[in-house]
Design a protein around this motif. Sequence first.
Motif, PDB file in Angstrom:
ATOM      1  N   HIS A   6       1.257   0.994  -0.698  1.00 14.46           N
ATOM      2  CA  HIS A   6       1.189   1.774   0.545  1.00 14.46           C
ATOM      3  C   HIS A   6       2.606   1.905   1.107  1.00 14.46           C
ATOM      4  N   VAL A   7       3.103   3.114   1.061  1.00 15.01           N
ATOM      5  CA  VAL A   7       4.429   3.445   1.588  1.00 15.01           C
ATOM      6  C   VAL A   7       4.316   4.832   2.210  1.00 15.01           C
ATOM      7  N   SER A   8       4.850   4.995   3.415  1.00 17.67           N
ATOM      8  CA  SER A   8       4.579   6.226   4.150  1.00 17.67           C
ATOM      9  C   SER A   8       5.431   7.403   3.738  1.00 17.67           C
ATOM     10  N   ASP A   9       6.643   7.185   3.287  1.00 15.53           N
ATOM     11  CA  ASP A   9       7.592   8.278   3.115  1.00 15.53           C
ATOM     12  C   ASP A   9       8.222   8.226   1.725  1.00 15.53           C
ATOM     13  N   TYR A  10       8.428   9.398   1.140  1.00 17.28           N
ATOM     14  CA  TYR A  10       9.069   9.485  -0.176  1.00 17.28           C
ATOM     15  C   TYR A  10      10.399   8.734  -0.204  1.00 17.28           C
ATOM     16  N   PHE A  11      11.144   8.812   0.874  1.00 15.71           N
ATOM     17  CA  PHE A  11      12.469   8.205   0.906  1.00 15.71           C
ATOM     18  C   PHE A  11      12.424   6.680   0.992  1.00 15.71           C
ATOM     19  N   GLU A  12      11.224   6.122   1.138  1.00 10.28           N
ATOM     20  CA  GLU A  12      11.040   4.673   1.116  1.00 10.28           C
ATOM     21  C   GLU A  12      10.547   4.183  -0.249  1.00 10.28           C
ATOM     22  N   THR A  13      10.313   5.101  -1.188  1.00  9.15           N
ATOM     23  CA  THR A  13       9.843   4.702  -2.515  1.00  9.15           C
ATOM     24  C   THR A  13      10.994   4.180  -3.356  1.00  9.15           C
ATOM     25  N   THR A  14      10.641   3.412  -4.353  1.00 14.57           N
ATOM     26  CA  THR A  14      11.634   2.867  -5.276  1.00 14.57           C
ATOM     27  C   THR A  14      11.921   3.869  -6.395  1.00 14.57           C
ATOM     28  N   ILE A  15      13.008   3.653  -7.094  1.00 14.07           N
ATOM     29  CA  ILE A  15      13.331   4.483  -8.254  1.00 14.07           C
ATOM     30  C   ILE A  15      12.207   4.381  -9.285  1.00 14.07           C
TER      31      ILE A  15
END
Length: 120
Positions: free
Chosen positions: A39-48
């Motif tokens: 659960h992560v809200s924003d694309y820019f918070e995702t990992t590589i």
Amino acid sequence: MPCPFCHPENIITSNALAYAIYDKYPVNSGHILIIPKRHVSDYFETTIEERTAFNELLEECKELLDYQFKPNGYNIGINCGEVAGQTIFHVHVHLIPRFKGDMDEPRGGVRGVIPEKQKY
């Protein structure tokens, strides 16, 4: 309200970090969402690693849609933030099949998020 993407149903395909489902409110037949398992809200918070997982599923789902629906093109999009139209704050990638004639004038594609800017 619980996150609808944290307990998915009807998964089309998945890998270690993400899964794909059909959109409940599709723009066109075959509209797929690709969603991280975390659960992560924003694309820019995702990992590589999550982004790599998204891309693997985008390719796999495109092959599936090419076979099942034979679209003439695709839109790929991510809404990041409420002002960008995000309504579920568990990031998801839209893979939208496009068909010749599904709209009168498709020129401008994703620029249509601001309709008066689509035509240039």
